[in-house]
Structure formats: structure tokens, C-alpha cells
Scaffold this active site. Structure first.
Site, PDB file in Angstrom:
ATOM      1  N   ILE A 155      64.905 -15.449  15.589  1.00  0.00           N
ATOM      2  CA  ILE A 155      64.388 -14.855  14.354  1.00  0.00           C
ATOM      3  C   ILE A 155      65.165 -13.591  14.009  1.00  0.00           C
ATOM      4  O   ILE A 155      65.556 -13.374  12.857  1.00  0.00           O
ATOM      5  CB  ILE A 155      62.887 -14.563  14.475  1.00  0.00           C
ATOM      6  CG1 ILE A 155      62.112 -15.858  14.697  1.00  0.00           C
ATOM      7  CG2 ILE A 155      62.378 -13.851  13.222  1.00  0.00           C
ATOM      8  CD1 ILE A 155      60.647 -15.664  15.046  1.00  0.00           C
ATOM      9  N   SER A 234      55.871 -10.544  14.024  1.00  0.00           N
ATOM     10  CA  SER A 234      55.860 -11.155  15.351  1.00  0.00           C
ATOM     11  C   SER A 234      54.435 -11.250  15.881  1.00  0.00           C
ATOM     12  O   SER A 234      53.715 -12.191  15.583  1.00  0.00           O
ATOM     13  CB  SER A 234      56.755 -10.353  16.300  1.00  0.00           C
ATOM     14  OG  SER A 234      56.879 -11.010  17.532  1.00  0.00           O
ATOM     15  N   GLU A 264      42.746 -10.389  14.324  1.00  0.00           N
ATOM     16  CA  GLU A 264      42.961 -11.283  13.192  1.00  0.00           C
ATOM     17  C   GLU A 264      41.719 -12.149  12.961  1.00  0.00           C
ATOM     18  O   GLU A 264      41.205 -12.753  13.902  1.00  0.00           O
ATOM     19  CB  GLU A 264      44.190 -12.162  13.454  1.00  0.00           C
ATOM     20  CG  GLU A 264      45.480 -11.345  13.559  1.00  0.00           C
ATOM     21  CD  GLU A 264      46.720 -12.191  13.800  1.00  0.00           C
ATOM     22  OE1 GLU A 264      46.580 -13.400  14.063  1.00  0.00           O
ATOM     23  OE2 GLU A 264      47.839 -11.651  13.724  1.00  0.00           O
ATOM     24  N   HIS A 282      49.410 -13.869   8.895  1.00  0.00           N
ATOM     25  CA  HIS A 282      50.184 -14.522   9.961  1.00  0.00           C
ATOM     26  C   HIS A 282      50.775 -15.841   9.450  1.00  0.00           C
ATOM     27  O   HIS A 282      50.600 -16.909  10.029  1.00  0.00           O
ATOM     28  CB  HIS A 282      49.307 -14.776  11.192  1.00  0.00           C
ATOM     29  CG  HIS A 282      50.075 -14.666  12.471  1.00  0.00           C
ATOM     30  ND1 HIS A 282      49.573 -14.056  13.600  1.00  0.00           N
ATOM     31  CD2 HIS A 282      51.326 -15.069  12.808  1.00  0.00           C
ATOM     32  CE1 HIS A 282      50.472 -14.111  14.575  1.00  0.00           C
ATOM     33  NE2 HIS A 282      51.543 -14.705  14.110  1.00  0.00           N
TER      34      HIS A 282
END
Length: 318
Positions: A155, A234, A264, A282
Site C-alpha cells: 500500500i 490502516s 469502530e 474503514h
């Protein structure tokens, strides 16, 4: 053979060739119908009589794994596996795999998009214009700026490639860095503190481990330039969000882009009071291409492990 499939993007569908392959392979495939990652308690109700498990970001604890005598393989849909108790899985003889690189383009492009959006204050300007405003606000250009990448894996390399197209200086820190790759692509290898202190834009692309948890804390912010733009696409635990809120309040942070949070969903986060914060759910890996790649890879990994065949993406060789 019975298999549990829990990623929220995977539903019983004849339109998905990889899931069809899994359904043809197993006697029974059970899907997550909650619409969210499953808790340990929910897994304890359905996983113990399964042979294989294609896992989302569920809470796969030691208690869960030890309650599953039939389970032989866990195939993570994605790169991170911090929510799977790897040590317990190994002790139980359960193989765990992941899908590195399958979503690199998607996550890297999202991170770079956040940089552009924050640099030009696009979201508050859009909202103002929609409300009949005609605001003049000076953003900053990408050209010639320094982008620092913490974690030069698949990434991070996508971000570096995008940055080179904007003629940015690219610096990077990684525990094990490929210096030949850096030299070939014009990336400067620096120490962690050097990347913090030199970056106009700072991006995090490392897994969440005991050593990386809260790697961006009050001390790290003190090393950064005033007005730095920080992006985390990330894992949420990489940033101390209390310290980040302080940095936003004082102006140390010029912008903050988050696709991952410590909790989350981040209900009621104090970070949301700031206009120079972008928050997404996300969603970095959620492109058509990445979903297809990750599904195919996760299914192939699971079948290989259950068949006793070679799987090069096992993260806990037993």
C-alpha cells in the site's frame, strides 16, 4: 464439510464466482446475516461445528478458537489479522492466512485522495457552496512537498507512486526497508523521527501490533511540522486519538484523514467537530476490483489449507 463466511461484503449470491466455488466445495456454507463484524459470543454459537472459516474483522479470541475442535483453517479476508488470536490458533493447530496486496491499489488511492481533499479543503468548500456561500480559502499545493510514508509495503508503494506523479519528495520508514526498491523509485529511506520531522503529509501503512499501537502519540506530534496533514488508512490504534484532538485544537495538525478508528464505529468522536477532519467507515478496500481480488484470494487460501495443499499466505505456520 461446513464453512462459516463472515465478511459483511460477502452474501450468498450466484453472481460471485469465488463464493460459488466455495459453495461447490463445501457441504454447507453459512453466511453472516448481522450486517456487521461478529462478536466472540456470536461466533461461539455457530463456529464450533465448522471445519473452515472465511473471516472478516470479527473478534476471534482464544476462547472462541479453543471451543472449535473441528476448525482447521481461518482465512482472513484482508491483510490485518490482529483480531485473530494467532498464538491460540497455532496452539490449537488451526492455520491462519491473509490476503496481502489484494487491496493495495484501493487503499493507497483512498489515502492519496484524502491528501488531495484536505490540501484543498474540498469538503468544507463544497458544503459552503451548497449553502449559497462563495468562500475563498487558500489551500496548499502538492507539487514539491514532502510526503512521508510509515510502512513501505504494497500500500505504501502505491502512495509513493501516486506522489511521484505530483513531483513530490517521497521519504519512507520501515523496519525492514528494501533499499534497492527505494533507489530505483527515488524514495529516500529515513529514520522514524526523520520522517516525522520532515513530512508535509504523513501517511501510516503498518499493521497494528504491540509495538505500533499509539505510535503517533503526543511525543510523535511534537516532532512534526506545524500544519502537517496526517492520514491513517490502516488500523485505528496506530494513532492516540486524544493526542490527535489536541493537535487539531492547537493547529499542529493542518488536517487529519481517518479510514480507521480506535473504536469502530466512532460514535460521538470529538474529532468530528473539526472541519479539517475527513472520516470514512474503514472503506479503503471497498472497490469492485479489491473486493473481487480479496474474495478470490481468501477462498483459494481456505480451500488450499483445508486440502492440506501449499498456501504461501499462512501467517502462523504450525
Amino acid at each position: 464439510m461446513k464453512i462459516l463466511v463472515t465478511p459483511t461484503s460477502m452474501k450468498k449470491s450466484t453472481d460471485n464466482a469465488s463464493l460459488r466455488k466455495l459453495e461447490n466445495y463445501a457441504d454447507e456454507v453459512i453466511y453472516n446475516t448481522t450486517g456487521r463484524p461478529m462478536t466472540a459470543e456470536e461466533l461461539l454459537e455457530i463456529l464450533p461445528d465448522c471445519d473452515g472459516y472465511l473471516a472478516g474483522v470479527d473478534q476471534v479470541t482464544e476462547k472462541v478458537l479453543r471451543a472449535c475442535p473441528r476448525l482447521r483453517a481461518v482465512s482472513r479476508y484482508g491483510v490485518g489479522y490482529e483480531r485473530v488470536d494467532i498464538k491460540a490458533a497455532k496452539e490449537c493447530g488451526i492455520l491462519v492466512s491473509n490476503t496481502p496486496g489484494a487491496n493495495a491499489e484501493a487503499v493507497g488511492e483512498l489515502a492519496f485522495g484524502m491528501m488531495l481533499t484536505l490540501a484543498r479543503q474540498l469538503i468544507p468548500l463544497d458544503q459552503s457552496t451548497r449553502q449559497n456561500g462563495w468562500t475563498r480559502a487558500n489551500g496548499i499545493e502538492m507539487y514539491g512537498k514532502t510526503v512521508g510514508i510509515i510502512g513501505l509495503g504494497a500500500i505504501g508503494r502505491v502512495v509513493a507512486r501516486c506522489a511521484s506523479g505530483f513531483c513530490m519528495r517521497v521519504i519512507a520508514y520501515d523496519l525492514v526497508i528494501d533499499r534497492a526498491y527505494c533507489k530505483k523509485h527515488g524514495i529516500e529511506s529515513q529514520s522514524f523521527d526523520e520522517v516525522l520531522s520532515q513530512s508535509d503529509f504523513l501517511l501510516l501503512h503498518v499493521p497494528l501490533t504491540d509495538s505500533t499501537k499509539h505510535m503517533i502519540d503526543r511525543e510523535a506530534f511534537r516532532h512534526m511540522k506545524n500544519g502537517v496533514i496526517l492520514i491513517n488508512a490502516s488500523r485505528g490504534g496506530l494513532i492516540d486519538e486524544t493526542a490527535a484532538e489536541e493537535a487539531l485544537r492547537t493547529g499542529k495538525l493542518g488536517g487529519l484523514g481517518l479510514d480507521a478508528f480506535e473504536t469502530e464505529p466512532p460514535v460521538g468522536s470529538p474529532l468530528f467537530q473539526y472541519e479539517n477532519v475527513i472520516a470514512t467507515p474503514h472503506t479503503g478496500a471497498h472497490t469492485k476490483e479489491a473486493v473481487t481480488n480479496m474474495t478470490s484470494m481468501a477462498v483459494d487460501n481456505l480451500i488450499a489449507m483445508l486440502n492440506g495443499e501449499e498456501c504461501k499466505y499462512i501467517v502462523n505456520g504450525t
